[in-house]
Design a protein around this motif. Structure first.
Motif, PDB file in Angstrom:
ATOM      1  N   SER A  87      70.776  56.811  17.789  1.00 24.50           N
ATOM      2  CA  SER A  87      69.540  56.878  17.007  1.00 24.50           C
ATOM      3  C   SER A  87      68.958  55.492  16.783  1.00 24.50           C
ATOM      4  O   SER A  87      67.750  55.282  16.920  1.00 24.50           O
ATOM      5  CB  SER A  87      69.807  57.537  15.647  1.00 24.50           C
ATOM      6  OG  SER A  87      70.207  58.858  15.811  1.00 24.50           O
ATOM      7  N   GLN A  88      69.812  54.561  16.428  1.00 20.94           N
ATOM      8  CA  GLN A  88      69.339  53.199  16.165  1.00 20.94           C
ATOM      9  C   GLN A  88      68.823  52.529  17.437  1.00 20.94           C
ATOM     10  O   GLN A  88      67.792  51.844  17.412  1.00 20.94           O
ATOM     11  CB  GLN A  88      70.457  52.378  15.542  1.00 20.94           C
ATOM     12  CG  GLN A  88      70.777  52.839  14.128  1.00 20.94           C
ATOM     13  CD  GLN A  88      71.885  52.040  13.503  1.00 20.94           C
ATOM     14  OE1 GLN A  88      71.700  50.859  13.246  1.00 20.94           O
ATOM     15  NE2 GLN A  88      73.023  52.680  13.270  1.00 20.94           N
ATOM     16  N   ILE A  89      69.530  52.729  18.534  1.00 20.73           N
ATOM     17  CA  ILE A  89      69.087  52.136  19.796  1.00 20.73           C
ATOM     18  C   ILE A  89      67.726  52.687  20.187  1.00 20.73           C
ATOM     19  O   ILE A  89      66.816  51.937  20.557  1.00 20.73           O
ATOM     20  CB  ILE A  89      70.134  52.365  20.910  1.00 20.73           C
ATOM     21  CG1 ILE A  89      71.371  51.506  20.630  1.00 20.73           C
ATOM     22  CG2 ILE A  89      69.552  52.070  22.282  1.00 20.73           C
ATOM     23  CD1 ILE A  89      72.567  51.850  21.501  1.00 20.73           C
ATOM     24  N   TRP A  90      67.573  54.022  20.122  1.00 21.42           N
ATOM     25  CA  TRP A  90      66.279  54.606  20.468  1.00 21.42           C
ATOM     26  C   TRP A  90      65.192  54.064  19.552  1.00 21.42           C
ATOM     27  O   TRP A  90      64.128  53.628  20.022  1.00 21.42           O
ATOM     28  CB  TRP A  90      66.313  56.141  20.375  1.00 21.42           C
ATOM     29  CG  TRP A  90      64.979  56.742  20.669  1.00 21.42           C
ATOM     30  CD1 TRP A  90      64.469  57.046  21.893  1.00 21.42           C
ATOM     31  CD2 TRP A  90      63.936  57.057  19.725  1.00 21.42           C
ATOM     32  NE1 TRP A  90      63.186  57.542  21.774  1.00 21.42           N
ATOM     33  CE2 TRP A  90      62.844  57.557  20.449  1.00 21.42           C
ATOM     34  CE3 TRP A  90      63.839  56.970  18.337  1.00 21.42           C
ATOM     35  CZ2 TRP A  90      61.669  57.970  19.839  1.00 21.42           C
ATOM     36  CZ3 TRP A  90      62.665  57.372  17.719  1.00 21.42           C
ATOM     37  CH2 TRP A  90      61.592  57.870  18.480  1.00 21.42           C
ATOM     38  N   PHE A  91      65.423  54.093  18.255  1.00 26.31           N
ATOM     39  CA  PHE A  91      64.425  53.696  17.267  1.00 26.31           C
ATOM     40  C   PHE A  91      63.966  52.254  17.467  1.00 26.31           C
ATOM     41  O   PHE A  91      62.766  51.985  17.563  1.00 26.31           O
ATOM     42  CB  PHE A  91      65.002  53.886  15.862  1.00 26.31           C
ATOM     43  CG  PHE A  91      64.041  53.570  14.756  1.00 26.31           C
ATOM     44  CD1 PHE A  91      63.081  54.489  14.381  1.00 26.31           C
ATOM     45  CD2 PHE A  91      64.118  52.369  14.071  1.00 26.31           C
ATOM     46  CE1 PHE A  91      62.199  54.207  13.347  1.00 26.31           C
ATOM     47  CE2 PHE A  91      63.238  52.078  13.041  1.00 26.31           C
ATOM     48  CZ  PHE A  91      62.271  52.997  12.676  1.00 26.31           C
ATOM     49  N   TRP A  92      64.910  51.335  17.565  1.00 28.49           N
ATOM     50  CA  TRP A  92      64.537  49.925  17.675  1.00 28.49           C
ATOM     51  C   TRP A  92      63.982  49.586  19.056  1.00 28.49           C
ATOM     52  O   TRP A  92      63.089  48.741  19.181  1.00 28.49           O
ATOM     53  CB  TRP A  92      65.701  49.016  17.282  1.00 28.49           C
ATOM     54  CG  TRP A  92      66.015  49.190  15.827  1.00 28.49           C
ATOM     55  CD1 TRP A  92      67.137  49.754  15.295  1.00 28.49           C
ATOM     56  CD2 TRP A  92      65.164  48.855  14.721  1.00 28.49           C
ATOM     57  NE1 TRP A  92      67.033  49.775  13.917  1.00 28.49           N
ATOM     58  CE2 TRP A  92      65.848  49.235  13.543  1.00 28.49           C
ATOM     59  CE3 TRP A  92      63.903  48.277  14.604  1.00 28.49           C
ATOM     60  CZ2 TRP A  92      65.300  49.052  12.273  1.00 28.49           C
ATOM     61  CZ3 TRP A  92      63.356  48.091  13.335  1.00 28.49           C
ATOM     62  CH2 TRP A  92      64.054  48.483  12.196  1.00 28.49           C
ATOM     63  N   ALA A  93      64.447  50.272  20.089  1.00 27.35           N
ATOM     64  CA  ALA A  93      63.873  50.054  21.424  1.00 27.35           C
ATOM     65  C   ALA A  93      62.428  50.545  21.468  1.00 27.35           C
ATOM     66  O   ALA A  93      61.577  49.916  22.112  1.00 27.35           O
ATOM     67  CB  ALA A  93      64.716  50.750  22.490  1.00 27.35           C
ATOM     68  N   ARG A  94      62.134  51.635  20.775  1.00 23.65           N
ATOM     69  CA  ARG A  94      60.754  52.126  20.758  1.00 23.65           C
ATOM     70  C   ARG A  94      59.846  51.173  19.994  1.00 23.65           C
ATOM     71  O   ARG A  94      58.675  51.022  20.329  1.00 23.65           O
ATOM     72  CB  ARG A  94      60.675  53.534  20.160  1.00 23.65           C
ATOM     73  CG  ARG A  94      61.331  54.626  20.994  1.00 23.65           C
ATOM     74  CD  ARG A  94      61.032  54.594  22.473  1.00 23.65           C
ATOM     75  NE  ARG A  94      59.626  54.611  22.797  1.00 23.65           N
ATOM     76  CZ  ARG A  94      59.118  54.921  23.972  1.00 23.65           C
ATOM     77  NH1 ARG A  94      59.906  55.259  24.965  1.00 23.65           N
ATOM     78  NH2 ARG A  94      57.830  54.897  24.175  1.00 23.65           N
ATOM     79  N   TRP A  95      60.353  50.499  18.974  1.00 27.09           N
ATOM     80  CA  TRP A  95      59.560  49.465  18.300  1.00 27.09           C
ATOM     81  C   TRP A  95      59.297  48.310  19.269  1.00 27.09           C
ATOM     82  O   TRP A  95      58.194  47.778  19.320  1.00 27.09           O
ATOM     83  CB  TRP A  95      60.259  48.936  17.047  1.00 27.09           C
ATOM     84  CG  TRP A  95      59.976  49.742  15.820  1.00 27.09           C
ATOM     85  CD1 TRP A  95      60.860  50.554  15.163  1.00 27.09           C
ATOM     86  CD2 TRP A  95      58.744  49.838  15.090  1.00 27.09           C
ATOM     87  NE1 TRP A  95      60.242  51.140  14.086  1.00 27.09           N
ATOM     88  CE2 TRP A  95      58.942  50.712  14.014  1.00 27.09           C
ATOM     89  CE3 TRP A  95      57.491  49.258  15.257  1.00 27.09           C
ATOM     90  CZ2 TRP A  95      57.936  51.028  13.101  1.00 27.09           C
ATOM     91  CZ3 TRP A  95      56.474  49.569  14.345  1.00 27.09           C
ATOM     92  CH2 TRP A  95      56.711  50.441  13.278  1.00 27.09           C
ATOM     93  N   ALA A  96      60.308  47.917  20.024  1.00 26.63           N
ATOM     94  CA  ALA A  96      60.157  46.803  20.968  1.00 26.63           C
ATOM     95  C   ALA A  96      59.246  47.180  22.129  1.00 26.63           C
ATOM     96  O   ALA A  96      58.569  46.320  22.702  1.00 26.63           O
ATOM     97  CB  ALA A  96      61.527  46.374  21.491  1.00 26.63           C
ATOM     98  N   TYR A  97      59.214  48.465  22.488  1.00 32.63           N
ATOM     99  CA  TYR A  97      58.442  48.918  23.632  1.00 32.63           C
ATOM    100  C   TYR A  97      56.940  48.727  23.430  1.00 32.63           C
ATOM    101  O   TYR A  97      56.221  48.381  24.377  1.00 32.63           O
ATOM    102  CB  TYR A  97      58.740  50.397  23.887  1.00 32.63           C
ATOM    103  CG  TYR A  97      58.106  50.961  25.130  1.00 32.63           C
ATOM    104  CD1 TYR A  97      58.724  50.816  26.362  1.00 32.63           C
ATOM    105  CD2 TYR A  97      56.900  51.641  25.078  1.00 32.63           C
ATOM    106  CE1 TYR A  97      58.152  51.341  27.521  1.00 32.63           C
ATOM    107  CE2 TYR A  97      56.322  52.170  26.220  1.00 32.63           C
ATOM    108  CZ  TYR A  97      56.952  52.018  27.431  1.00 32.63           C
ATOM    109  OH  TYR A  97      56.388  52.530  28.558  1.00 32.63           O
TER     110      TYR A  97
END
Length: 129
Positions: A87-97
């Protein structure tokens, strides 16, 4: 409250950010008057508007998966290290995307997308097995 449910709630802010960026770029490109019209005769958008639309579209393609997996994790009570990390990886990667979509660094956007996908895979594995 679980990490997954917390991130699901905060993902609404993330979704609004993507939508806000896309709609702001649209209004800058076309003007507020045109944005408030029926848009029957629309010229081609500039590259920033297109990038905003593509970024939003790409986010929405994976957002439903995240919602389903986060809810399944919460309902099944299967929150663990894999689901929390996923969940954290998806969430923070989507912010970076989002900003990565607007900079011209070769392969950066694709790398961040792949990281976000890995987060969804971890979340799936954690809740399904």
């Amino acid at each position: 409250m679980s990490v997954e449910l917390t991130l699901l709630i905060w993902s609404a802010v993330l979704a609004c950010t993507y939508l806000g960026v896309q709609s702001t770029l649209y209004r800058i490109d076309y003007g507020v008057e045109h944005a408030n019209s029926q848009r029957d005769h629309e010229r081609a958008p500039n590259k920033w508007t297109v990038r905003g639309e593509r970024a939003l579209s790409n986010f929405l393609e994976t957002y439903g998966l995240f919602i389903a997996l986060a809810v399944a994790t919460e309902l099944s009570g299967r929150s663990d290290g894999l689901t929390q990390w996923g969940s954290q990886i998806w969430f923070w990667a989507r912010w970076a995307y989002l900003p990565a979509y607007f900079v011209d660094v070769p392969q950066l956007r694709s790398l961040i997308w792949t990281v976000s996908l890995a987060g969804l895979v971890l979340l799936f594995v954690g809740v399904a097995f």
